[in-house]
Design a protein around this motif. Structure first.
Motif, PDB file in Angstrom:
ATOM      1  N   UNK A   1       0.875 -47.821   3.861  1.00 34.36           N
ATOM      2  CA  UNK A   1       2.116 -47.942   3.087  1.00 34.36           C
ATOM      3  C   UNK A   1       1.983 -47.231   1.744  1.00 34.36           C
ATOM      4  N   UNK A   2       0.819 -47.364   1.107  1.00 36.88           N
ATOM      5  CA  UNK A   2       0.592 -46.687  -0.178  1.00 36.88           C
ATOM      6  C   UNK A   2       0.613 -45.163  -0.003  1.00 36.88           C
ATOM      7  N   UNK A   3       0.039 -44.696   1.100  1.00 42.32           N
ATOM      8  CA  UNK A   3       0.045 -43.247   1.361  1.00 42.32           C
ATOM      9  C   UNK A   3       1.472 -42.758   1.597  1.00 42.32           C
ATOM     10  N   UNK A   4       2.276 -43.554   2.290  1.00 39.46           N
ATOM     11  CA  UNK A   4       3.677 -43.149   2.513  1.00 39.46           C
ATOM     12  C   UNK A   4       4.420 -43.013   1.191  1.00 39.46           C
ATOM     13  N   UNK A   5       4.139 -43.927   0.264  1.00 40.72           N
ATOM     14  CA  UNK A   5       4.794 -43.832  -1.050  1.00 40.72           C
ATOM     15  C   UNK A   5       4.408 -42.537  -1.754  1.00 40.72           C
ATOM     16  N   UNK A   6       3.135 -42.162  -1.655  1.00 37.78           N
ATOM     17  CA  UNK A   6       2.713 -40.902  -2.266  1.00 37.78           C
ATOM     18  C   UNK A   6       3.363 -39.721  -1.554  1.00 37.78           C
ATOM     19  N   UNK A   7       3.565 -39.857  -0.230  1.00 37.89           N
ATOM     20  CA  UNK A   7       4.242 -38.793   0.509  1.00 37.89           C
ATOM     21  C   UNK A   7       5.655 -38.579  -0.001  1.00 37.89           C
ATOM     22  N   UNK A   8       6.369 -39.671  -0.208  1.00 34.12           N
ATOM     23  CA  UNK A   8       7.724 -39.555  -0.731  1.00 34.12           C
ATOM     24  C   UNK A   8       7.708 -38.987  -2.148  1.00 34.12           C
ATOM     25  N   UNK A   9       6.703 -39.360  -2.919  1.00 35.86           N
ATOM     26  CA  UNK A   9       6.681 -38.940  -4.318  1.00 35.86           C
ATOM     27  C   UNK A   9       6.369 -37.452  -4.468  1.00 35.86           C
ATOM     28  N   UNK A  10       5.553 -36.904  -3.571  1.00 33.88           N
ATOM     29  CA  UNK A  10       5.140 -35.535  -3.862  1.00 33.88           C
ATOM     30  C   UNK A  10       4.878 -34.579  -2.739  1.00 33.88           C
ATOM     31  N   UNK A  11       4.741 -35.060  -1.521  1.00 26.68           N
ATOM     32  CA  UNK A  11       4.258 -34.163  -0.474  1.00 26.68           C
ATOM     33  C   UNK A  11       5.347 -33.572   0.405  1.00 26.68           C
ATOM     34  N   UNK A  12       6.462 -34.273   0.505  1.00 30.66           N
ATOM     35  CA  UNK A  12       7.498 -33.849   1.457  1.00 30.66           C
ATOM     36  C   UNK A  12       8.820 -33.618   0.750  1.00 30.66           C
ATOM     37  N   UNK A  13       9.563 -32.633   1.245  1.00 28.87           N
ATOM     38  CA  UNK A  13      10.936 -32.473   0.787  1.00 28.87           C
ATOM     39  C   UNK A  13      11.918 -33.149   1.746  1.00 28.87           C
ATOM     40  N   UNK A  14      11.494 -33.291   2.998  1.00 28.52           N
ATOM     41  CA  UNK A  14      12.358 -33.921   4.001  1.00 28.52           C
ATOM     42  C   UNK A  14      11.481 -34.365   5.153  1.00 28.52           C
ATOM     43  N   UNK A  15      11.788 -35.501   5.730  1.00 25.19           N
ATOM     44  CA  UNK A  15      11.116 -35.862   6.985  1.00 25.19           C
ATOM     45  C   UNK A  15      12.040 -36.660   7.887  1.00 25.19           C
ATOM     46  N   UNK A  16      11.694 -36.655   9.158  1.00 26.87           N
ATOM     47  CA  UNK A  16      12.385 -37.449  10.172  1.00 26.87           C
ATOM     48  C   UNK A  16      11.318 -38.173  10.981  1.00 26.87           C
ATOM     49  N   UNK A  17      11.574 -39.439  11.271  1.00 27.49           N
ATOM     50  CA  UNK A  17      10.643 -40.240  12.053  1.00 27.49           C
ATOM     51  C   UNK A  17      11.417 -40.861  13.209  1.00 27.49           C
ATOM     52  N   UNK A  18      10.908 -40.675  14.423  1.00 27.30           N
ATOM     53  CA  UNK A  18      11.585 -41.221  15.604  1.00 27.30           C
ATOM     54  C   UNK A  18      10.579 -41.982  16.443  1.00 27.30           C
ATOM     55  N   UNK A  19      10.951 -43.171  16.846  1.00 28.43           N
ATOM     56  CA  UNK A  19      10.079 -44.003  17.667  1.00 28.43           C
ATOM     57  C   UNK A  19      10.639 -44.020  19.083  1.00 28.43           C
ATOM     58  N   UNK A  20       9.787 -43.676  20.038  1.00 28.50           N
ATOM     59  CA  UNK A  20      10.258 -43.484  21.411  1.00 28.50           C
ATOM     60  C   UNK A  20       9.288 -44.099  22.401  1.00 28.50           C
ATOM     61  N   UNK A  21       9.834 -44.493  23.536  1.00 25.56           N
ATOM     62  CA  UNK A  21       9.039 -45.040  24.626  1.00 25.56           C
ATOM     63  C   UNK A  21       8.818 -43.933  25.657  1.00 25.56           C
ATOM     64  N   UNK A  22       7.561 -43.543  25.829  1.00 24.94           N
ATOM     65  CA  UNK A  22       7.239 -42.474  26.787  1.00 24.94           C
ATOM     66  C   UNK A  22       7.313 -43.039  28.194  1.00 24.94           C
ATOM     67  N   UNK A  23       8.113 -42.390  29.029  1.00 23.43           N
ATOM     68  CA  UNK A  23       8.357 -42.918  30.370  1.00 23.43           C
ATOM     69  C   UNK A  23       7.662 -42.120  31.453  1.00 23.43           C
ATOM     70  N   UNK A  24       7.442 -40.825  31.211  1.00 25.73           N
ATOM     71  CA  UNK A  24       6.672 -40.043  32.168  1.00 25.73           C
ATOM     72  C   UNK A  24       5.980 -38.897  31.442  1.00 25.73           C
TER      73      UNK A  24
END
Lengths: 119, 119
Positions: free
Chosen positions: B82-105
């Motif tokens: 969680x602390x690393x994610x905060x640093x990511x928002x603060x300085x490492x990324x300009x934009x991100x997308x996160x998607x959670x998916x169930x792999x079926x095959x």
């Protein structure tokens, strides 16, 4: 502002085809066919978007997003796509993995905009 | 032979966290923290594997594979992550997308081995 490398997707659920692949050396017609496949996929019913990147080591990940399993199957069975896959096996890749997944939730963040929980 | 860039996964179903992100310029401590997060994630219960790549334009895709939604939630709530994610928002990324998916095959192919349909 969402950079063009990012797919603009509806709210989940939808489907993801995660394709990771190690390219062989040299182009062998890959670039032209890959661009054509992106163009052709985008014309298919149920296509939602695509994100793709490849490192200098030739390892790449492409994620294509689709409305349904039916749309994924139709694209798999598209004759020009099937022919391109055969060329891929023949010369472009040393290894690949393909995973089909149902996206259940999604979240995005943008430095220049309000962050948005989209699911 | 499966190159080390590829995750070796069990048969589906399992879960994928698809993280696509545009890096800002410069390192700002990113490399060290990213390596630590890979090391730490691999120690978590339910972690199955990870594939990641980034192009010269700074657009990257990382897909982490997990046994269950519960494992994904536990990793999300891990304090150091969680602390690393905060640093990511603060300085490492300009934009991100996160998607959670169930792999079926899933399906894999290797030039040097018999191809194998693993689902």
């Amino acid at each position: 502002m969402s950079p063009s490398a990012f797919a603009r997707l509806p709210r989940p659920p939808y489907y993801a085809v995660i394709f990771s692949a190690q390219r062989t050396d040299g182009d062998h017609g890959y670039g032209e066919t890959a661009a054509r496949m992106v163009e052709l996929a985008a014309q298919q019913p149920g296509f939602l978007g695509m994100e793709s990147t490849r490192g200098e080591d030739g390892f790449g990940i492409t994620v294509a997003y689709w409305e349904s399993e039916e749309a994924i199957r139709a694209w798999r069975d598209h004759a020009e796509h099937a022919a391109a896959r055969e060329r891929g096996r023949a010369g472009w890749y040393s290894h690949f993995e393909l995973r089909v997944a149902r996206v259940e939730r999604a979240y995005g963040w943008d430095r220049d905009a309000a962050s948005g929980d989209r699911a």
